[in-house]
Design an enzyme around this catalytic site. Sequence first.
Site: not given
Ligand code: GLC
Length: 615
Positions: A158, A256, A258, A300, A367-368
């Site tokens: 996005h 990475r 995402d 990810e 971080h999540d």
């Molecule tokens: C990934 C990130 C997360 C974010 C999501 C949307 O999962 O780790 O922090 O909110 O993507 O971009």
Amino acid sequence: MKTEEIFQKRLIARHDELRWLYMELYGNSDMFAELCDEMYRFAMERAPEFRSLDSKREKDPGWFRKNDMLGMMLYIDNFAGNLKGVKGKLDYLKACNVNCIHLMPFLESPKGRSDGGYAVADFRKVQPNLGTMKDLVELSKACHKKNINLCMDFVMNHTSEDHEWAKRARSGEGEYMSRYFFYDNPQIPRQYDATVPQVFPTSAPGNFTYLEEMGNYVMTTFYPYQWDLNYKNPRVFNEMMYNFLFLANQGMDIIRIDAVPYIWKELGTQCRNLPQVHTIVRMMRIISEIVCPSVLLLGEVVMEPEKVVPYFGTVEKPECHMLYNVTTMATTWNSLATRDVRLLKKQMDIVNSLPKDYLFLNYLRCHDDIGWGLDFATLKAWGMKEAEHKRYLNQYFSGRYERSESRGELYNDDPITQDARFCGTTASMCGVESALYEKNEEKLSNAIGLDLMLHAYMLTQSGIPMLYSGDEIGQINDYTYRDDPEKREDSRYLHRGKFQWELAEKHKEKGTLQERMFTGLKKLEEIRKSRSVFDSGVATYTYDVKDSAILGIIRENEEERFIALFNFADEDRTAWMEEEGEYSDLITGKKMRLCNIIVPGHGFFWASKKKGIYK
Ligand code: GLC
């Protein structure tokens, strides 16, 4: 060879497959030709130092699989204010044995609508308070001088609603609207909602956002200000690949990708892990091998194991170089709360039986939030119910049980599915925070012991261990996010606090929490990087020691037999085993026998025996 010739050679070797995949997805040869032209342009623009790294790494394709790899993820502002600040802190990172840093998102992103930087408004501009692209390149060069690799996010699912494309789409330009998913009535959005699960059920419910001024719905799987890109449009794919190559050319070693499972949407499906996603990732792998082969792809994929593994592709047609070992991470915390390692053992057996080419990134916290993506089919067979079990885990880690010293908060506590996730730092979840609050030295020692045991377990696994900044000094939860209106609604900020440099300094003072964590961890890291038995390709298997709270792991190569024992219960337990010969305790250096040995509560052993001529 000249840069141009090298490019041609790499292109020729991969052209047919790339073209095949591109045409299969888009059937547009003009756009494919444009992609090739742009690849050429990015290859020519690549700085000489990064090009020489490309050639070096092409000759040593396993360079990132060695046992000296150790990562740390950090927020630039929390850690050092800005990119220049990070450059000034490389010696600290070196002292932590870190040779790979993942900089959390730092590209331009609107304040208050950034999702921690995961809503990108400009893929080619650094968030002004963090620095400039030039600072990034300089940081990368400084890192390379110290043998540190740099990793950044490529948020490809996005864009922010403030991205140029989104702005032009909002003003009604068809060309740009076609880069997203727009609907002028709720019918199709409703059909999608019927099959697509929600990512943020409480903080951002639904998968669409109604844009009042346009009278249109736009697809927003994550937050309403993160507009999903439409990869059915080849213009989106091409432009995003140019952004990807642009970022790679700033001197990145790892990118990475995402939220990659979400990038392709089809009505009537869950819009996750569709076959086209794999075509796209495979194309990205080929494109990077042509233009910037030193760059690795880290996917990810926060999904159940059978969905994760396909993102490695096949050995002949690889996709990502590395993936997060997400189920193992969640199952580790599950073992702690249940004092039962059976599920973790099962999970490790699955991971250990995969081809050694598949490289996982191991971690305890990131971080999540922690989503409880456990193997519920197995738990069900053992008589556990999913909703109840998740509730137990959340309550356990919230510290609501007598034997739990953990502290943290729920995340997206969905009243309908009751599917809350969990936030907190490793130290807080291990009891450091409550021990400090109670000023209880005995509890603090236990908490540090547990924290080190979990790290030792992480370092025992094959792959790349990734620390979360602050964990090396036992940093606890930061509740100040509750006072910030921009963060208040997102409890993930609980574990995204500022790095406490004044506390970090105490790692040099004997006996402090910081020193005990820092030196304890450092010792483990140094043992790991000095012994080839920790190489990711080494045979690794679990060891049944007849106690459901103790996890046994064996790593073995020609040189040595390494045995690790981890006690996930808080009381002493016995590992029922009978090993021949004398072992060395790698932590104390003492000789030991591995016969029915007592493992202290939340403690561990790292023991090793040299073999044959290496004795
Ligand atoms: C990934 C990130 C997360 C974010 C999501 C949307 O999962 O780790 O922090 O909110 O993507 O971009």
